[in-house]
Design a protein around this motif. Structure first.
Motif, PDB file in Angstrom:
ATOM      1  N   ASN A   7       0.827  -1.212   0.000  1.00 46.25           N
ATOM      2  CA  ASN A   7       0.000   0.000   0.000  1.00 46.25           C
ATOM      3  C   ASN A   7       0.860   1.260   0.000  1.00 46.25           C
ATOM      4  N   GLU A   8       1.940   1.249   0.820  1.00 44.90           N
ATOM      5  CA  GLU A   8       2.800   2.433   0.876  1.00 44.90           C
ATOM      6  C   GLU A   8       3.459   2.681  -0.473  1.00 44.90           C
ATOM      7  N   GLY A   9       3.913   1.616  -1.117  1.00 48.49           N
ATOM      8  CA  GLY A   9       4.516   1.769  -2.434  1.00 48.49           C
ATOM      9  C   GLY A   9       3.525   2.279  -3.456  1.00 48.49           C
ATOM     10  N   LEU A  38      -5.400  -7.361  -6.532  1.00 48.86           N
ATOM     11  CA  LEU A  38      -6.784  -7.151  -6.965  1.00 48.86           C
ATOM     12  C   LEU A  38      -7.570  -8.457  -6.947  1.00 48.86           C
ATOM     13  N   ARG A  39      -6.904  -9.559  -7.245  1.00 46.26           N
ATOM     14  CA  ARG A  39      -7.598 -10.853  -7.262  1.00 46.26           C
ATOM     15  C   ARG A  39      -7.862 -11.386  -5.862  1.00 46.26           C
ATOM     16  N   ASP A  40      -7.105 -10.913  -4.895  1.00 46.68           N
ATOM     17  CA  ASP A  40      -7.201 -11.431  -3.518  1.00 46.68           C
ATOM     18  C   ASP A  40      -8.350 -10.725  -2.806  1.00 46.68           C
ATOM     19  N   ASN A  41      -9.530 -11.371  -2.799  1.00 44.16           N
ATOM     20  CA  ASN A  41     -10.694 -10.721  -2.190  1.00 44.16           C
ATOM     21  C   ASN A  41     -10.991 -11.227  -0.787  1.00 44.16           C
ATOM     22  N   PRO A  77      -6.440  -5.734   2.912  1.00 44.68           N
ATOM     23  CA  PRO A  77      -7.516  -4.787   3.247  1.00 44.68           C
ATOM     24  C   PRO A  77      -8.104  -4.138   1.994  1.00 44.68           C
ATOM     25  N   ALA A  78      -9.374  -3.784   2.083  1.00 44.18           N
ATOM     26  CA  ALA A  78     -10.059  -3.149   0.946  1.00 44.18           C
ATOM     27  C   ALA A  78      -9.365  -1.851   0.552  1.00 44.18           C
ATOM     28  N   GLU A  79      -8.810  -1.126   1.512  1.00 43.46           N
ATOM     29  CA  GLU A  79      -8.140   0.145   1.229  1.00 43.46           C
ATOM     30  C   GLU A  79      -6.963  -0.058   0.271  1.00 43.46           C
ATOM     31  N   VAL A  80      -6.220  -1.158   0.467  1.00 45.30           N
ATOM     32  CA  VAL A  80      -5.068  -1.431  -0.390  1.00 45.30           C
ATOM     33  C   VAL A  80      -5.537  -1.694  -1.822  1.00 45.30           C
ATOM     34  N   ARG A  81      -6.563  -2.493  -1.979  1.00 43.96           N
ATOM     35  CA  ARG A  81      -7.069  -2.819  -3.319  1.00 43.96           C
ATOM     36  C   ARG A  81      -7.650  -1.576  -3.988  1.00 43.96           C
ATOM     37  N   ALA A  82      -8.313  -0.740  -3.204  1.00 42.73           N
ATOM     38  CA  ALA A  82      -8.862   0.505  -3.752  1.00 42.73           C
ATOM     39  C   ALA A  82      -7.740   1.431  -4.225  1.00 42.73           C
ATOM     40  N   ALA A  99     -15.280  -1.518  -5.293  1.00 43.23           N
ATOM     41  CA  ALA A  99     -16.119  -1.371  -6.493  1.00 43.23           C
ATOM     42  C   ALA A  99     -16.125   0.080  -6.968  1.00 43.23           C
ATOM     43  N   ALA A 100     -16.239   1.010  -6.033  1.00 48.29           N
ATOM     44  CA  ALA A 100     -16.264   2.432  -6.395  1.00 48.29           C
ATOM     45  C   ALA A 100     -14.929   2.854  -7.003  1.00 48.29           C
ATOM     46  N   ALA A 101     -13.833   2.364  -6.416  1.00 46.64           N
ATOM     47  CA  ALA A 101     -12.505   2.717  -6.934  1.00 46.64           C
ATOM     48  C   ALA A 101     -12.287   2.131  -8.330  1.00 46.64           C
TER      49      ALA A 101
END
Length: 740
Positions: free
Chosen positions: A603-605, A667-670, A675-680, A729-731
């Motif tokens: 996420n930081e990267g 993205l595939r790891d649901n 965390p959702a924040e990382v995928r967003a 989904a929104a992201a």
């Protein structure tokens, strides 16, 4: 004497025991002579004879005779003392290297009776004095031989050791030893009118002290054993132990005439040194292993009367570390012996330093050691003394007091774990930042750097301290100290701590970020850390080093150039250009690529790359970093934890071929691993890169490759339903809209 004669002597002692109630004249003289004959015979090693005697009633006889001698009167009658001495000799020789006899003597209660005998002497002595307690040679012989028996009885025999621990025998021995032979007390000897031979008296005292510490070590446990040493001392031993270190604090008195030559004092000097080493090691062990000792030392700093009978133990330990020095009479030793003693002395002082640091590291001592009640000494006695050491000895080339700096910085680092204490160290009136900066020299010993940088890392964690540390030039001094240079690669723990200082200082502080990034190019702190990250095989160094860059990017992009003065706006522009480079962007991509087990680092990267991509030249660099093959990295397990990451270091796993592959995997790891924040945030990065004008038109083919690799995933995520998928989904929808 033959074996039959020895058995006859043992039988005769039984007869004398039976006659004891008759109170006949010279009965104790007869017991003395009979026991003496038997003890002398037992000095010759004869296991069969030892075994035979142990199978008789001799152990019970010895116990009963000893009880009879010490129970009649207090103090012990003079007529009984020679007999007691010989009875002790018999028992000591009977159990020498003989476990069966150790067992039968224990069953007979002889060790227990000997401890009682020693306790009767403890009642007579005055503890924790510099001068040796006056005691007659007959009594000295009894005490020495009693301790010698306990030593013989306990060597390698746990049953006796356990009983002695239960009887607190080690404490009894310590009280006697430190009173009868305080270290260095021979220097204070004054001839008196007593008839005892002073040479013999000091010889016995010296041997008694040596045997005492051997017995204490034996009771505690074998150093070579895998078992944890027995805890035989608590807070009540501290004043006795501390008092012995006074012998090594100047000024030193001149040796008295009786010990004026090196030969005459050699056994005393050696015994002092041997015991000194044991005391220092014991202090370190107690402070490491016994919480009550750590707590007691801290309490005693403010309340010595209530805690240690008036002896300010912790304060005296600090005084010893500061002022303790080699005795001048060591200069008369041959060079090899003197060098060995000086090295041992320094190691002993190092053990005391470790003990002090452990006391400061006890969480329950934080409020005890930090005292705000004294206006003229901020932080109280302990803190102000540590600060004084740093200020007074920061010019190490002149003072050569690495030990004080190490003790002070490590101790303050332990105490300053709370923001209020941390802020007090950095802000006036203490303002320690410039003093710490002065210690960061290229040739400063690595142990000193470890202490200083460790303290700075604690201080930098508090946001309120970062500006003051920046004004002290900490980041620049870290760089000039060469802690991130190749020569320091062998001390990873220090390099990672220094990285931590820079990471915290750049977090939300743009001025510190300027110091980290500028001037750009070789030699800057940023460049030094990037080079370290590149050559290191430690995941802690690689990941934590790159996180400094992440914080620098965040600080630069969160600073609006319209809200700062012209000079800072110019610096921001220069610093921004310095991080929008292939080397920086590639480092962020590698952080993503190697962090499969650390979603926080991914996420930081991702966030840092998203920010960089908003720069006019950034989008193309970011796209390349995601698509280019990642270099093969050999990563070993590291002892250094990744801060703020909820995982432990482990063996490397095969990484993705490209950073983009890691983003696709995220993205595939649901499930709950990511965390959702990382995928967003991944969706946001992909959307940003796909916006018109972000990536150079000449790279349209590469951009299309990225879109083709991720479009189907984004479309699927955008259609996901339910509260748990709403953020992602929104992201994903916003990313697809940005591509449209």
């Amino acid at each position: 004497m033959s074996g039959s004669a020895a058995l006859e002597s043992a039988s005769k002692l039984g007869d004398l025991l039976a006659q004891l109630p008759l109170n006949q004249p010279n009965q104790w003289s007869k017991i003395e002579l009979t026991a003496q004959s038997l003890a002398n015979d037992l000095r010759s090693k004869n296991v069969e004879q030892q075994t035979a005697l142990g199978q008789t009633l001799l152990p019970q006889t010895l116990t009963s005779l000893l009880k009879g001698a010490i129970s009649d009167a207090k103090p012990i009658a003079s007529a009984c003392k020679p007999a007691i001495f010989e009875l002790l000799r018999v028992a000591a020789n009977l159990c020498m290297d003989h476990d069966d006899n150790r067992g039968v003597l224990l069953d007979a209660g002889f060790p227990q009776t000997v401890v009682g005998l020693l306790e009767s002497y403890v009642e007579l002595v005055t503890p924790a004095q510099r001068e040796a307690f006056p005691i007659s040679i007959p009594d000295l012989r009894i005490v020495k031989t009693a301790i010698g028996f306990l030593l013989n009885a306990s060597v390698g025999y746990d049953a006796v050791k356990d009983r002695l621990v239960a009887l607190e025998a080690a404490m009894t021995i310590l009280r006697l030893s430190t009173a009868i032979y305080p270290l260095g007390s021979w220097l204070l000897y004054k001839p008196a009118s007593e008839q005892d031979d002073p040479v013999e008296s000091w010889s016995i005292r010296c041997t008694m002290a040596s045997w005492s510490w051997r017995a204490i070590e034996e009771i505690r446990g074998d150093e070579d054993s895998q078992q944890q040493p027995r805890v035989v001392f608590g807070p009540d031993a501290l004043p006795l132990l501390v008092s012995q270190l006074r012998a090594f604090i100047p000024p030193y008195p001149e040796p008295p005439p009786i010990f004026s030559t090196p030969t005459s004092r050699r056994p005393l000097v050696q015994t002092d040194f041997d015991i000194y080493e044991q005391i220092c090691g014991l202090f370190e062990s107690l402070c490491l292993d016994v919480e009550d000792v750590r707590l007691s030392l801290a309490r005693g700093l403010a309340f010595p009367e209530g805690e240690h009978g008036g002896v300010a133990c912790l304060s005296e330990l600090l005084t010893f570390v500061e002022k303790g020095d080699y005795p001048p009479y060591w200069s008369f030793e041959n060079p090899g012996e003197r060098s060995a003693k000086e090295k041992g002395f320094d190691l002993g002082k190092g053990a005391i330093v470790k003990a002090i640091v452990e006391v400061a590291g006890e969480e329950r001592n934080t409020d005890t050691l930090w005292d705000d009640s004294e206006v003229d000494r901020p932080g109280g006695e302990f803190v102000s003394r540590m600060v004084e050491w740093i200020r007074k000895h920061k010019s190490l080339k002149e003072t050569n007091r690495d030990d004080l700096i190490i003790c002070a910085t490590l101790s303050l680092g332990n105490i300053c774990r709370r923001d209020a204490h941390s802020a007090a160290i950095v802000k006036p009136p203490i303002s320690l930042g410039p003093d710490l900066a002065a210690l960061l020299e290229p040739d400063t010993d690595i142990k000193v750097k470890h202490g200083v940088i460790g303290l700075l890392k604690h201080l930098a964690q508090s946001p309120a301290n970062r500006a003051a540390l920046g004004e002290a030039g900490i980041i620049q001094r870290l760089a000039s100290s060469q802690v991130w240079g190749e020569k320091a690669d062998m001390v990873e723990i220090v390099q990672v701590a220094a990285i931590g200082v820079a990471k915290h200082m750049c977090n939300g502080d743009v001025d510190n970020t300027f110091a980290f990034v500028l001037p750009p190019g070789k030699g800057s702190p940023l460049q030094q850390i990037l080079e370290l990250v590149h050559r290191s095989d430690s995941i802690a160094v690689k990941s934590e080093g790159t996180r400094v860059l992440v914080n620098a990017v965040k600080s630069l992009w969160s600073t609006d150039p319209k809200t700062v003065d012209e000079e800072r706006a110019r610096k921001r522009d220069a610093a921004t250009k310095a991080v929008v480079t292939e080397s920086c962007v590639s480092a962020l991509a590698r952080l993503i690529g190697r962090s499969k087990r650390y979603p926080t680092l991914i996420n930081e990267g991702v966030v840092a790359l998203s920010l960089v991509s908003t720069h006019p030249n950034g989008g193309t660099l970011v796209l390349d970093s995601l698509l280019n093959p990642l270099p093969t990295e050999t990563i070993r397990s590291s002892s250094q934890p990744l801060s703020a990451v909820s995982a432990t270091d482990a063996s490397p796993v095969t990484g993705p071929r490209r950073a983009l592959d890691m983003l696709i995997s995220v993205l595939r790891d649901n499930n709950s691993n990511v965390p959702a924040e990382v995928r967003a945030n991944v969706c946001a990065l992909l959307g940003q890169l796909g916006r018109k004008g972000v990536v150079a038109e000449s790279r349209a083919v590469d951009l299309q490759r990225m879109k083709d690799s991720t479009r189907e995933l984004l479309e699927g995520l955008s259609r996901a339903e339910g509260p748990s998928h709403a953020k992602v989904a929104a992201a994903a929808k916003r990313a697809l809209e940005a591509w449209a």
